[in-house]
Enzyme design. Structure first.
Site, PDB file in Angstrom:
ATOM      1  CB  THR A 151      32.973  69.231 -33.386  1.00 10.63           C
ATOM      2  OG1 THR A 151      33.320  70.430 -32.743  1.00 10.63           O
ATOM      3  CG2 THR A 151      32.429  68.222 -32.386  1.00 10.63           C
ATOM      4  NE  ARG A 179      32.090  78.503 -27.671  1.00 10.28           N
ATOM      5  CZ  ARG A 179      31.981  77.483 -28.492  1.00 10.28           C
ATOM      6  NH1 ARG A 179      32.716  76.404 -28.336  1.00 10.28           N
ATOM      7  NH2 ARG A 179      31.124  77.513 -29.489  1.00 10.28           N
ATOM      8  CB  VAL A 180      30.894  74.920 -22.519  1.00 12.00           C
ATOM      9  CG1 VAL A 180      30.381  73.542 -22.911  1.00 12.00           C
ATOM     10  CG2 VAL A 180      31.921  74.786 -21.389  1.00 12.00           C
ATOM     11  CG  ASP A 182      27.403  72.198 -30.615  1.00 10.84           C
ATOM     12  OD1 ASP A 182      28.493  72.812 -30.647  1.00 10.84           O
ATOM     13  OD2 ASP A 182      27.108  71.315 -31.442  1.00 10.84           O
ATOM     14  N   GLY A 205      28.501  76.278 -32.199  1.00  6.05           N
ATOM     15  CA  GLY A 205      27.757  75.754 -31.051  1.00  6.05           C
ATOM     16  C   GLY A 205      26.702  76.715 -30.545  1.00  6.05           C
TER      17      GLY A 205
HETATM   18  C1  SD4 Z   1      31.578  74.258 -30.741  1.00  8.73           C
HETATM   19  N1  SD4 Z   1      30.466  72.787 -32.303  1.00  8.73           N
HETATM   20  O1  SD4 Z   1      32.307  74.209 -29.755  1.00  8.73           O
HETATM   21  C2  SD4 Z   1      31.743  73.192 -31.779  1.00  8.73           C
HETATM   22  C3  SD4 Z   1      32.570  73.804 -32.815  1.00  8.73           C
HETATM   23  C4  SD4 Z   1      33.098  72.922 -33.702  1.00  8.73           C
HETATM   24  O2  SD4 Z   1      35.395  72.439 -34.170  1.00  8.73           O
HETATM   25  O3  SD4 Z   1      32.364  72.207 -34.392  1.00  8.73           O
HETATM   26  N2  SD4 Z   1      34.453  73.051 -33.635  1.00  8.73           N
HETATM   27  O4  SD4 Z   1      30.783  75.152 -30.951  1.00  8.73           O
END
Ligand code: SD4
Length: 320
Positions: A151, A179-180, A182, A205
């Site tokens: 992310t 799904r969502v 963090d 997340g």
């Molecule tokens: C999540 N923090 O959706 C994000 C995952 C992540 O590339 O870092 N994805 O949980």
């Protein structure tokens, strides 16, 4: 003083652009949006924007956020499909008096109504990754989420002392529809207060949200800690706490900057990289390493590492 810090090497081109803008007096809002969009638009990054990996039904669902640390305005989108730049939609939402966090169809309607660019975000490469994952896992039927996590999360400070934070992600590969993570959740994936500083996360997340880790880092900075100290304390203690209570802790990596342009980073995994630029430092990619005692330190990424990074990202993919 101005500066910008971001998770992962992939942010380098974006923060380089932002650095130039900040030098010329652009706002932290414009600079961070430009930087995140550069990552969203680059199709070889498979965890943000165009080229992001899909959910288990082969749909790309994107999460993003934007926060203004001076007004505390924040805007967020969750599970949005078929729009090119979720961060820009989040920024627009941050200006609304209410309805600041929209998900799914509602977010798409809002984006459409405000003229944001529609785009099919599922690339041919992402389809091959999906196909290969299905082939690989069909033997043991369980579809495991992507274990890497890339992310993009940023914190930015402009010459006027205004700060912003923004995130953008396709979340976990093979996640359930809806799904969502963090990344669009205030205090977890990001937080910024121009009176103090900001922080942003990448990682699992589901675990980052258990500790509101970005907010915790800002809180520690407010108590007087340097961003480096604050990141290390928050990540180390929360990682240990999760292990005590649950026997395991998901991957998590946090970056932070305060309103003096001082920065920090902490992670509980090997192989994390981040990118930073300030008035005093040209855009630089750092790799986080651990010594024998488990103490974290940073190394500037070598040219060889940088070349190899791009080579592996853009290497041809073979359909299994
Ligand atoms: C999540 N923090 O959706 C994000 C995952 C992540 O590339 O870092 N994805 O949980």
């Amino acid at each position: 003083m101005y500066g910008i810090i971001a998770t992962w090497r992939m942010a380098l081109e974006g923060i380089t652009e932002a650095d130039k803008m900040l030098k010329e007096g652009s706002s932290a809002g414009d600079a961070i949006e430009t930087a995140v969009k550069a990552v969203e638009d680059f199709e070889y990054y498979k965890s943000v924007g165009y080229g992001g990996l899909p959910n288990e039904e082969m749909e790309v669902e994107l999460d993003a956020a934007f926060m203004d640390g001076t007004t505390l305005d924040l805007g967020c989108v969750g599970g949005i499909k078929d729009f090119a730049n979720p961060v820009s939609i989040a920024r627009k939402l941050s200006k609304e008096p209410v309805n600041n966090f929209l998900v799914g169809a509602g977010a798409e309607k809002y984006a459409h109504r405000h003229g944001f660019e529609r785009k099919n975000m599922l690339t041919e490469r992402a389809k091959i990754h999906y196909h290969n994952r299905v082939v690989e896992t069909s033997a043991n039927t369980e579809l495991k989420p992507y274990s890497g996590h890339d992310t993009v999360g940023m914190v930015c400070l402009d010459c006027e002392g205004n700060m912003t934070s923004a995130t953008s992600t396709s979340g976990l590969f093979m996640k359930h529809p809806g799904r969502v993570g963090d990344s669009p959740v205030s205090g977890s994936g990001f937080y910024v207060d121009s009176n103090v500083g900001g922080a942003s996360a990448t990682g699992l997340g589901e675990d980052v949200m258990k500790g509101c880790v970005s907010y915790e880092i800002v809180r520690l900075m407010k108590d007087g800690m340097h961003p480096q100290q604050a990141c290390e304390k928050a990540v180390k203690e929360f990682d240990a706490d999760l292990k005590r209570r649950r026997n395991k802790a998901g991957d998590m990596s946090l970056i932070a900057m305060n309103n003096k342009g001082e920065w920090g980073c902490a992670t509980n995994i090997e192989g994390f990289s981040f990118a930073v630029a300030t008035e005093n430092e040209d855009p630089t990619v750092y790799l986080v390493k651990f010594d024998e005692d488990g103490k974290q330190y940073f190394e500037v990424a070598s040219k060889e590492w940088m070349d190899n990074y791009m080579k592996t990202r853009t290497a041809p993919l073979v359909r299994k």
